[in-house]
Motif scaffolding. Structure first.
Motif, PDB file in Angstrom:
ATOM      1  N   ALA A   6      -0.144   7.365   3.203  1.00  0.00           N
ATOM      2  CA  ALA A   6       0.202   7.990   4.483  1.00  0.00           C
ATOM      3  C   ALA A   6      -0.241   7.118   5.657  1.00  0.00           C
ATOM      4  N   ALA A   7      -1.445   6.579   5.589  1.00  0.00           N
ATOM      5  CA  ALA A   7      -1.943   5.708   6.666  1.00  0.00           C
ATOM      6  C   ALA A   7      -1.071   4.461   6.776  1.00  0.00           C
ATOM      7  N   ALA A   8      -0.701   3.893   5.645  1.00  0.00           N
ATOM      8  CA  ALA A   8       0.145   2.701   5.651  1.00  0.00           C
ATOM      9  C   ALA A   8       1.532   3.024   6.208  1.00  0.00           C
ATOM     10  N   ALA A   9       2.088   4.163   5.818  1.00  0.00           N
ATOM     11  CA  ALA A   9       3.405   4.560   6.338  1.00  0.00           C
ATOM     12  C   ALA A   9       3.357   4.693   7.849  1.00  0.00           C
ATOM     13  N   ILE A  12      10.984   6.446   1.114  1.00  0.00           N
ATOM     14  CA  ILE A  12       9.826   7.321   0.914  1.00  0.00           C
ATOM     15  C   ILE A  12      10.116   8.708   1.478  1.00  0.00           C
ATOM     16  N   LEU A  13      10.695   8.736   2.655  1.00  0.00           N
ATOM     17  CA  LEU A  13      11.039  10.003   3.291  1.00  0.00           C
ATOM     18  C   LEU A  13      11.973  10.825   2.412  1.00  0.00           C
ATOM     19  N   ASN A  14      12.890  10.164   1.748  1.00  0.00           N
ATOM     20  CA  ASN A  14      13.894  10.854   0.932  1.00  0.00           C
ATOM     21  C   ASN A  14      13.461  11.090  -0.508  1.00  0.00           C
ATOM     22  N   ASN A  15      12.221  10.776  -0.825  1.00  0.00           N
ATOM     23  CA  ASN A  15      11.706  10.969  -2.180  1.00  0.00           C
ATOM     24  C   ASN A  15      10.992  12.316  -2.268  1.00  0.00           C
ATOM     25  N   PRO A  16      11.637  13.331  -2.855  1.00  0.00           N
ATOM     26  CA  PRO A  16      11.005  14.656  -2.919  1.00  0.00           C
ATOM     27  C   PRO A  16       9.756  14.697  -3.793  1.00  0.00           C
ATOM     28  N   ASP A  17       9.543  13.689  -4.614  1.00  0.00           N
ATOM     29  CA  ASP A  17       8.358  13.651  -5.470  1.00  0.00           C
ATOM     30  C   ASP A  17       7.141  13.074  -4.760  1.00  0.00           C
ATOM     31  N   GLU A  18       7.357  12.491  -3.570  1.00  0.00           N
ATOM     32  CA  GLU A  18       6.249  11.909  -2.819  1.00  0.00           C
ATOM     33  C   GLU A  18       5.467  13.011  -2.117  1.00  0.00           C
ATOM     34  N   ASP A  19       4.204  12.789  -1.910  1.00  0.00           N
ATOM     35  CA  ASP A  19       3.320  13.713  -1.208  1.00  0.00           C
ATOM     36  C   ASP A  19       3.882  14.008   0.197  1.00  0.00           C
ATOM     37  N   VAL A  20       3.783  15.243   0.633  1.00  0.00           N
ATOM     38  CA  VAL A  20       4.334  15.653   1.928  1.00  0.00           C
ATOM     39  C   VAL A  20       3.709  14.878   3.083  1.00  0.00           C
ATOM     40  N   LEU A  61       0.821  -1.210   0.000  1.00  0.00           N
ATOM     41  CA  LEU A  61       0.000   0.000   0.000  1.00  0.00           C
ATOM     42  C   LEU A  61       0.851   1.254   0.000  1.00  0.00           C
ATOM     43  N   VAL A  62       1.865   1.289   0.850  1.00  0.00           N
ATOM     44  CA  VAL A  62       2.680   2.494   0.952  1.00  0.00           C
ATOM     45  C   VAL A  62       3.486   2.747  -0.326  1.00  0.00           C
ATOM     46  N   LEU A  63       3.807   1.684  -1.030  1.00  0.00           N
ATOM     47  CA  LEU A  63       4.606   1.835  -2.248  1.00  0.00           C
ATOM     48  C   LEU A  63       3.775   2.061  -3.507  1.00  0.00           C
ATOM     49  N   TYR A  64       2.593   1.464  -3.562  1.00  0.00           N
ATOM     50  CA  TYR A  64       1.895   1.417  -4.846  1.00  0.00           C
ATOM     51  C   TYR A  64       0.469   1.969  -4.869  1.00  0.00           C
ATOM     52  N   ASP A  65      -0.133   2.235  -3.734  1.00  0.00           N
ATOM     53  CA  ASP A  65      -1.516   2.714  -3.768  1.00  0.00           C
ATOM     54  C   ASP A  65      -1.570   4.081  -4.442  1.00  0.00           C
ATOM     55  N   GLU A  66      -2.613   4.294  -5.240  1.00  0.00           N
ATOM     56  CA  GLU A  66      -2.723   5.570  -5.961  1.00  0.00           C
ATOM     57  C   GLU A  66      -3.126   6.729  -5.051  1.00  0.00           C
ATOM     58  N   SER A  67      -3.659   6.430  -3.882  1.00  0.00           N
ATOM     59  CA  SER A  67      -4.128   7.472  -2.968  1.00  0.00           C
ATOM     60  C   SER A  67      -3.034   7.862  -1.968  1.00  0.00           C
ATOM     61  N   ALA A  68      -2.726   9.135  -1.905  1.00  0.00           N
ATOM     62  CA  ALA A  68      -1.751   9.619  -0.925  1.00  0.00           C
ATOM     63  C   ALA A  68      -2.248   9.391   0.498  1.00  0.00           C
ATOM     64  N   ASP A  69      -3.550   9.497   0.708  1.00  0.00           N
ATOM     65  CA  ASP A  69      -4.102   9.260   2.045  1.00  0.00           C
ATOM     66  C   ASP A  69      -3.863   7.818   2.492  1.00  0.00           C
TER      67      ASP A  69
END
Length: 176
Positions: free
Chosen positions: A60-63, A93-101, A49-57
């Motif tokens: 985030a919950a999975a992270a 994920i934390l170090n990926n600047p393209d990921e949702d804040v 989920l944290v790697l592939y789900d299309e929803s940022a929400d």
């Protein structure tokens, strides 16, 4: 609410089923419903989920939920290899600047359960981030790190005008 009020109720089958729902809000609720689930299978599903789900929400919950597996690994209560893999996932994920804040901030919070040498730099970077949400998560991570070097920083936020920052500082001060 029912599962918290009555410990004999078990909604894990429903939660596992809901993780595959097409509605992102249902998937988020499923992650939250499974807050006690500690299986390797659930860990792997959270990683997906944290790697592939299309929803940022949902990501985030999975992270956020991955943090407990990292902590369990640190405490020797979970497979160390699985916990380390999880730690690497949230660090990436934390170090990926393209990921949702919001996903990145929850990844930091999960990562703060680790004893990684990279954690102090990750906290400092988040604290210096221009987005206020990352700064709040940095204060959360300061407390979770149990590193006394953050004492002064956390204490200065106890009087913050910002309610969210003040809340996280109080919680972090208690942990420190």
């Amino acid at each position: 609410e029912s599962s918290e009020a009555n410990i004999e109720l078990n909604y894990s089958a429903l939660g596992a089923f809901a993780l595959n729902d097409e509605d992102p809000s249902v998937r988020v609720a499923a992650v939250e419903l499974l807050w006690e689930e500690e299986s390797v299978e659930f860990l792997h599903r959270l990683q997906e989920l944290v790697l592939y789900d299309e929803s940022a929400d949902v990501r985030a919950a999975a992270a956020s939920a991955l943090g407990r597996f990292i902590l369990a690994g640190e405490l020797g209560n979970f497979d160390e290899a699985e916990a380390f893999k999880t730690q690497e996932i949230v660090a990436n994920i934390l170090n990926n600047p393209d990921e949702d804040v919001d996903v990145r901030r929850r990844a930091l919070e999960a990562f703060s359960n680790s004893s990684s040498e990279m954690l102090p730099d990750a906290i400092r970077e988040a604290y210096d981030h221009p987005d206020h949400r990352m700064q709040v998560s940095a204060v959360f991570a300061m407390g979770r790190s149990y590193d006394e070097k953050w004492n002064d920083t956390v204490l200065q936020h106890l009087d913050s005008e910002d309610e969210e920052m003040r809340y996280e500082a109080a919680r972090a001060a208690g942990e420190l």
